[in-house]
Design an enzyme around this catalytic site. Sequence first.
Site, PDB file in Angstrom:
ATOM      1  N   HIS A 151      -9.807  -5.413   0.887  1.00 57.24           N
ATOM      2  CA  HIS A 151     -10.356  -4.064   0.717  1.00 57.24           C
ATOM      3  C   HIS A 151     -10.803  -3.533   2.090  1.00 57.24           C
ATOM      4  O   HIS A 151     -11.478  -4.249   2.840  1.00 57.24           O
ATOM      5  CB  HIS A 151     -11.531  -4.109  -0.265  1.00 57.24           C
TER       6      HIS A 151
ATOM      7  N   MET B  99      -2.562  -0.996  -6.452  1.00 54.62           N
ATOM      8  CA  MET B  99      -3.613  -0.028  -6.754  1.00 54.62           C
ATOM      9  C   MET B  99      -4.036  -0.010  -8.232  1.00 54.62           C
ATOM     10  O   MET B  99      -4.156   1.054  -8.832  1.00 54.62           O
ATOM     11  CB  MET B  99      -3.147   1.376  -6.323  1.00 54.62           C
TER      12      MET B  99
ATOM     13  N   LYS C 299      -1.136  -2.021 -20.597  1.00 48.72           N
ATOM     14  CA  LYS C 299      -1.349  -2.984 -19.510  1.00 48.72           C
ATOM     15  C   LYS C 299      -1.142  -4.424 -19.974  1.00 48.72           C
ATOM     16  O   LYS C 299      -0.579  -5.254 -19.263  1.00 48.72           O
ATOM     17  CB  LYS C 299      -2.772  -2.803 -18.960  1.00 48.72           C
TER      18      LYS C 299
HETATM   19  C1  GRF Z   1      -4.769  -1.912   2.835  1.00 41.46           C
HETATM   20  O1  GRF Z   1      -5.519  -1.093   3.699  1.00 41.46           O
HETATM   21  C2  GRF Z   1      -5.687  -2.666   1.907  1.00 41.46           C
HETATM   22  O2  GRF Z   1      -6.952  -2.868   2.418  1.00 41.46           O
HETATM   23  C3  GRF Z   1      -5.766  -1.782   0.699  1.00 41.46           C
HETATM   24  O3  GRF Z   1      -4.505  -1.177   0.608  1.00 41.46           O
HETATM   25  C4  GRF Z   1      -3.911  -1.070   1.890  1.00 41.46           C
HETATM   26  C5  GRF Z   1      -2.505  -1.579   1.806  1.00 41.46           C
HETATM   27  O4  GRF Z   1      -1.789  -1.300   2.965  1.00 41.46           O
HETATM   28  N1  GRF Z   1      -6.139  -2.563  -0.454  1.00 41.46           N
HETATM   29  P1  GRF Z   1      -0.347  -1.933   3.224  1.00 41.46           P
HETATM   30  O5  GRF Z   1       0.556  -1.476   2.076  1.00 41.46           O
HETATM   31  O6  GRF Z   1      -0.484  -3.420   3.280  1.00 41.46           O
HETATM   32  O7  GRF Z   1       0.103  -1.347   4.529  1.00 41.46           O
END
Ligand code: GRF
Length: 190
Positions: free
Chosen positions: A109, A90, A65
């Site tokens: 989140h 993620m 990392k």
């Molecule tokens: C979102 O629901 C956010 O809250 C979470 O990951 C998701 C990403 O969705 N951290 P997207 O790729 O922006 O559609």
Amino acid sequence: MTKIAVFASGTGSNYDAIIEAEKNGTLDAEVALLVCDTPNAKVLEKANEYGTPTFAFDPKQYRNKEMFEAKLVEILQLEKVDLIVLAGYMRLIGETLLRPFEGKIINIHPSLLPAFPGLDAIGQAFDAGVKVSGVTIHYVDEGMDTGKIIAQAPVQIEDDMSREDLQKAVQQVEHTLYPATIQKLITRGE
Ligand code: GRF
């Protein structure tokens, strides 16, 4: 003009919402870079359509990392990025990236933190049977969804809602709350 880097790994609907706000003038910032750690992610196609410069990388190609974060710091500094906006990236952010961007990394989140941190927050809330969940925007620290909270918005979970319905409702709130919160931070000079 504030320069933003959006970090995303998936579909990029929040990236979309941020770009839309930039275009319609409700967000006074430039999305200068899209960073993606999943080489075939949908968000990359969107970034190419919108003409956002991208840096896509495969973490497996780096020894650890620290190595890929050092590369990210190099690029972010070269692009003079002021604010890092995590939108479905993620991964936990390590010290190598946190230190030079202290207080300049935010995350969204899909729950009302500190409830339901970590993966599948929407599923966690649904399974717990809570009647209100929502969205949190917070500063990023070394923990998992633990940084100081900047903004929150609730989502009611009605009895007849499916998990998918909840996901849609949460994402709809995200798409308004994220650009508006980024704009507030910029106005406050944070
Ligand atoms: C979102 O629901 C956010 O809250 C979470 O990951 C998701 C990403 O969705 N951290 P997207 O790729 O922006 O559609």
